[in-house]
Design a protein around this motif. Sequence first.
Motif, PDB file in Angstrom:
ATOM      1  N   TYR A  97      48.477  48.067  40.453  1.00 50.48           N
ATOM      2  CA  TYR A  97      47.942  49.009  41.082  1.00 50.48           C
ATOM      3  C   TYR A  97      49.267  50.175  41.119  1.00 50.48           C
ATOM      4  CZ  TYR A  97      44.435  46.062  42.262  1.00 50.48           C
ATOM      5  OH  TYR A  97      43.599  44.247  42.489  1.00 50.48           O
ATOM      6  N   GLY A 142      44.719  55.255  40.985  1.00 48.18           N
ATOM      7  CA  GLY A 142      44.882  54.736  40.107  1.00 48.18           C
ATOM      8  C   GLY A 142      44.715  52.944  40.379  1.00 48.18           C
ATOM      9  N   THR A 182      40.481  53.647  40.050  1.00 48.86           N
ATOM     10  CA  THR A 182      39.721  53.181  39.275  1.00 48.86           C
ATOM     11  C   THR A 182      39.837  51.979  38.042  1.00 48.86           C
ATOM     12  OG1 THR A 182      40.692  55.500  38.458  1.00 48.86           O
ATOM     13  CG2 THR A 182      40.414  54.469  36.453  1.00 48.86           C
ATOM     14  N   THR A 183      41.172  51.101  38.491  1.00 47.88           N
ATOM     15  CA  THR A 183      41.423  49.986  38.137  1.00 47.88           C
ATOM     16  C   THR A 183      40.539  49.237  38.558  1.00 47.88           C
ATOM     17  OG1 THR A 183      43.698  50.166  37.964  1.00 47.88           O
ATOM     18  CG2 THR A 183      43.629  48.060  38.048  1.00 47.88           C
TER      19      THR A 183
END
Length: 307
Positions: free
Chosen positions: A56, A61, A64-65
Amino acid sequence: MVAMKTKDMVPSAAVKFFGAGTAACIADLITFPLDTAKVRLQIQGEAQKVEGALKYRGVFGTITTMVRTEGPRSLYNGLVAGLQRQMSFASVRIGLYDSMKQFYTRGTESAGIVTRLMAGCTTGAMAVAFAQPTDVVKVRFQAQVRLADGGRRYNSTLEAYKTIARDEGVRGLWRGCMPNITRNAIVNCSELVTYDIIKELILKYDLMTDNLPCHFTAAFGAGFCTTVVASPVDVVKTRFMNSGSGQYSSAINCALTMLRQEGPTSFYKGFMPSFLRLGSWNIVMFVTYEQIKRGMTRAQQYWESPF
């Protein structure tokens, strides 16, 4: 927090207790994905030892991951336990804050900084002792990643309570209680006392009236101060509560291990999601709390004197 105008009826302890729990649940519903991202970033140092690479990067981010690899619902892992926690936890630590101030000042309205700090520490510790199992389950759910075969560490909130109690004993449900008491004493003092003082100063110097912009400003300031002060303890609390049996001998051992293996900056892992979450949580919670208090107090006033 700050006394209402004399023409208004002062909210009762029951109104504050119920209003705090309800407002905290509303704030959790809105900000829960940020809290989940914060937890994932805070425990990433442990996962890195196994996976060998950072999974991460940053708040968005991380979100989103998680959405890409685990689906959107993963952002709300542990929501049920989170709402259980807020209804029991916030009701005590926030709803009883004014009552505890009055207890320490023997019923008078004037409360100094020491009295406010004592009240914040007391209600924070009481809330943790009462609601710790819900916090443990919430953190475990937020930290768990769906396995390759689709399996999970826990499949439901009730199963998590039962599994932890069976495998780790009843003490497992209170894992991390002492660092959590420390954290929440700090959080409560930073959050409630800062909000109390900022709001009081705004009203004292007639910068704003006792309305939404005033509550928004005080809540934002409280959120920032709380994040700066409480982040190190929050990271240790999250790591320790999520750890398996025997991984750390104590919260202090957890902190020393982090310092030795990952350096001082590890104590501020997830700072941005912590700030985004605490700042937005404080704004939603305090603004909602003030409105609920006013609404319920006016309803009570109308009920008692309809004509």
